[in-house]
Enzyme design. Structure first.
Site, PDB file in Angstrom:
ATOM      1  N   VAL A  31      -6.572  -5.240  18.464  1.00  0.00           N
ATOM      2  CA  VAL A  31      -6.873  -4.541  17.403  1.00  0.00           C
ATOM      3  C   VAL A  31      -7.155  -5.615  16.356  1.00  0.00           C
ATOM      4  O   VAL A  31      -6.586  -6.571  16.008  1.00  0.00           O
ATOM      5  CB  VAL A  31      -5.287  -4.019  16.985  1.00  0.00           C
ATOM      6  CG1 VAL A  31      -5.463  -3.112  15.734  1.00  0.00           C
ATOM      7  CG2 VAL A  31      -4.680  -2.913  18.034  1.00  0.00           C
ATOM      8  N   LEU A  32      -8.347  -5.168  15.556  1.00  0.00           N
ATOM      9  CA  LEU A  32      -8.716  -6.102  14.508  1.00  0.00           C
ATOM     10  C   LEU A  32      -8.029  -5.286  13.111  1.00  0.00           C
ATOM     11  O   LEU A  32      -8.251  -4.092  12.954  1.00  0.00           O
ATOM     12  CB  LEU A  32     -10.267  -5.751  14.238  1.00  0.00           C
ATOM     13  CG  LEU A  32     -10.756  -6.448  13.031  1.00  0.00           C
ATOM     14  CD1 LEU A  32     -10.473  -8.031  12.875  1.00  0.00           C
ATOM     15  CD2 LEU A  32     -12.514  -5.971  12.981  1.00  0.00           C
TER      16      LEU A  32
ATOM     17  N   CYS B 127      -0.787   3.102 -13.016  1.00  0.00           N
ATOM     18  CA  CYS B 127      -1.249   3.333 -11.746  1.00  0.00           C
ATOM     19  C   CYS B 127      -0.695   4.804 -11.214  1.00  0.00           C
ATOM     20  O   CYS B 127      -0.909   5.630 -10.833  1.00  0.00           O
ATOM     21  CB  CYS B 127      -1.026   2.381 -10.899  1.00  0.00           C
ATOM     22  SG  CYS B 127      -2.411   1.107 -10.922  1.00  0.00           S
TER      23      CYS B 127
ATOM     24  N   SER C 279       0.895  -1.234   0.095  1.00  0.00           N
ATOM     25  CA  SER C 279      -0.051   0.045   0.037  1.00  0.00           C
ATOM     26  C   SER C 279       0.899   1.155   0.045  1.00  0.00           C
ATOM     27  O   SER C 279       2.182   1.124   0.192  1.00  0.00           O
ATOM     28  CB  SER C 279      -1.067   0.004   1.228  1.00  0.00           C
ATOM     29  OG  SER C 279      -0.333  -0.287   2.407  1.00  0.00           O
TER      30      SER C 279
ATOM     31  N   GLY D  41      -2.963  -8.303   4.399  1.00  0.00           N
ATOM     32  CA  GLY D  41      -1.898  -8.538   3.592  1.00  0.00           C
ATOM     33  C   GLY D  41      -0.911  -9.539   4.160  1.00  0.00           C
ATOM     34  O   GLY D  41      -1.559 -10.951   4.390  1.00  0.00           O
ATOM     35  N   TRP D  42       0.433  -9.418   4.294  1.00  0.00           N
ATOM     36  CA  TRP D  42       1.392 -10.172   4.275  1.00  0.00           C
ATOM     37  C   TRP D  42       1.811 -10.011   5.780  1.00  0.00           C
ATOM     38  O   TRP D  42       3.013 -10.275   6.250  1.00  0.00           O
ATOM     39  CB  TRP D  42       2.612 -10.074   3.159  1.00  0.00           C
ATOM     40  CG  TRP D  42       2.449 -10.863   2.066  1.00  0.00           C
ATOM     41  CD1 TRP D  42       2.292 -12.073   1.866  1.00  0.00           C
ATOM     42  CD2 TRP D  42       1.959 -10.079   1.019  1.00  0.00           C
ATOM     43  NE1 TRP D  42       2.121 -12.173   0.418  1.00  0.00           N
ATOM     44  CE2 TRP D  42       1.501 -11.055  -0.083  1.00  0.00           C
ATOM     45  CE3 TRP D  42       1.700  -8.902   0.545  1.00  0.00           C
ATOM     46  CZ2 TRP D  42       1.316 -10.657  -1.325  1.00  0.00           C
ATOM     47  CZ3 TRP D  42       1.277  -8.389  -0.614  1.00  0.00           C
ATOM     48  CH2 TRP D  42       1.098  -9.331  -1.605  1.00  0.00           C
TER      49      TRP D  42
ATOM     50  N   THR E 181      -7.856 -12.048   6.070  1.00  0.00           N
ATOM     51  CA  THR E 181      -7.358 -11.977   4.461  1.00  0.00           C
ATOM     52  C   THR E 181      -8.005 -13.051   3.847  1.00  0.00           C
ATOM     53  O   THR E 181      -8.502 -13.851   4.290  1.00  0.00           O
ATOM     54  CB  THR E 181      -5.647 -12.198   4.358  1.00  0.00           C
ATOM     55  OG1 THR E 181      -5.523 -12.218   3.099  1.00  0.00           O
ATOM     56  CG2 THR E 181      -5.226 -13.453   4.860  1.00  0.00           C
ATOM     57  N   ILE E 182      -8.201 -12.636   2.344  1.00  0.00           N
ATOM     58  CA  ILE E 182      -8.875 -13.439   1.512  1.00  0.00           C
ATOM     59  C   ILE E 182      -8.038 -14.224   0.703  1.00  0.00           C
ATOM     60  O   ILE E 182      -8.239 -14.697  -0.244  1.00  0.00           O
ATOM     61  CB  ILE E 182      -9.935 -12.602   0.591  1.00  0.00           C
ATOM     62  CG1 ILE E 182      -9.532 -11.319   0.283  1.00  0.00           C
ATOM     63  CG2 ILE E 182     -11.261 -12.564   1.466  1.00  0.00           C
ATOM     64  CD1 ILE E 182      -8.817 -11.316  -0.764  1.00  0.00           C
TER      65      ILE E 182
END
Length: 393
Positions: free
Chosen positions: A181-182, A364, A148, A187-188, A207-208
């Site tokens: 903390v949620l 991007c 990010s 990510g990794w 994560t998905i």
């Protein structure tokens, strides 16, 4: 700005390829002229056409045809990031006539008729993009594995920018040792690891992506961190703080209410919620079809209008911080890393993948440089939270 001129052995040098002398259709030339771009011109951001069929592909397929023809080595630009900056700065698709408008209306209808971000489809982007290969992301990202936007205000390199971003988030959340903390979209494990090590909190990340889950668990061994493969709609419990970094882009407008209602339910009355998301300069009903097909399946960028509307009557907006130009620097740093790593990666991925990834990162970068794209950090609280919140930069 970083010069994107580096070459790899399997890609022919620009000067060794023969540009087509076939003139572009008038509508394409006129649109390009508005952006200060030429076909087969001498400026570093000009489009060098090697196959005249690219014109038809652009006219009939728009950005999808433009991107796929680049992947197919039908055209090149010496400075691809600046090409996109110029095209996006003038909203190039608005100048491509009736064919483009018909295609635009079709895309808007296709993308908005159904909920493309349902629970069943939530894992598609994980399989399509995040599970592509950890070797790619390890080669491209910094040591924190942050995928990010970095925070470059006082940073000299990518690793510093990412650590400064992580610390900024922790300070904005006012983390205290022992807090629960949620992290929605972990990510990794970059934030989970940093926050647990430096602020003494317990982090529950979801994560998905199976690849992300595996690496995040490995990196956080011995820390008070749990990582689950889960959709945000299935979360339960109560947390002192919530953070979501670069995940909201996958939620989709049809699910914004569900997303924020879930966060409301999960956040304790005195808690804080930090949302870190890419935003777009104006509300749009369409998604770029090339990005949707090849990079971020079923994604959708929010506008400030959409966010403010859905937050109304739910959360108090304590802070709204925009540092979108930092994403330009981040993306170009990722490109430098990816390009350097390519000799090793090329044993597993082909030239078309290389050109796809180059197109992705440079387009991007141009998107953020044009300021169509922005990067927002919102700090949110529930009504009734005691005390004053002071913004940090």
């Amino acid at each position: 700005m970083t010069d994107s001129t580096s070459k790899v052995p399997h890609v022919k040098p620009r000067e060794a390829r023969q540009s087509q002398t076939v003139a572009p259709p008038a509508i394409l030339k006129e649109a390009a002229d508005l952006a200060g771009v030429s076909f087969n011109g001498d400026q570093p951001w000009d489009i060098q056409v090697f196959d005249s069929r690219v014109y038809r592909r652009v006219l009939t397929q728009g950005s999808l045809g433009f991107g796929e023809s680049y992947m197919d080595n039908m055209w090149e630009s010496h400075q691809l990031d600046e090409l996109f900056h110029r095209l996006l700065k003038v909203d190039i698709e608005k100048h491509l006539g009736s064919v483009a408008k018909i295609r635009l209306y079709f895309e808007m209808f296709r993308q908005n008729l159904f909920n493309r971000q349902t629970s069943k489809r939530a894992y598609e982007v994980g399989k399509k993009h995040y599970d592509t290969g950890n070797d790619i992301f390890q080669g491209m990202l910094d040591s924190t594995m942050s995928y990010s936007c970095g925070y470059w205000a006082k940073a000299d390199n990518l690793a510093q920018a990412q650590k400064h971003k992580l610390d900024l988030i922790c300070r904005k959340l006012m983390l205290q040792p022992g807090e629960q903390v949620l992290e929605i979209g972990c990510g990794w494990g970059s934030f989970a690891q940093y926050a647990a090590e430096n602020y003494g909190v317990e982090v529950h990340g979801i994560t998905i992506s199976k690849e992300q889950q595996t690496m995040a668990q490995q990196r956080c061994v011995g820390l008070p961190v749990t990582i689950e493969l889960m959709d945000y709609r299935d979360l339960e419990g109560q947390f002192d703080k919530i953070v979501s970094i670069g995940m909201f882009e996958h939620v989709g407008p049809k699910n914004y209410s569900i997303y924020f209602d879930s966060a409301m339910k999960l956040l304790k009355p005195e808690g804080l919620f930090l949302l870190h998301t890419i935003g777009i300069h104006a509300t749009s009903l369409k998604v770029d079809p090339w990005i949707d097909k090849y990079i971020f399946r079923n994604g959708k960028l929010p506008s400030a209008e959409e966010l403010a509307s859905v937050l109304n009557s739910r959360f108090v907006i304590e802070d709204w911080h925009n540092f979108g130009t930092d994403y330009d620097k981040t993306l170009m740093a990722w490109w430098e890393n990816f390009d350097k790593a390519w000799p090793d990666l090329s044993t597993h991925y082909d030239e078309r993948f290389y050109r796809m990834w180059k197109y992705y990162l440079h387009s991007c970068a141009g998107f953020f440089r044009s300021k169509q794209g922005q990067l927002w950090q919102l700090v949110l609280s529930k009504r009734g939270r005691e005390g004053e919140y002071r913004s940090l930069r």
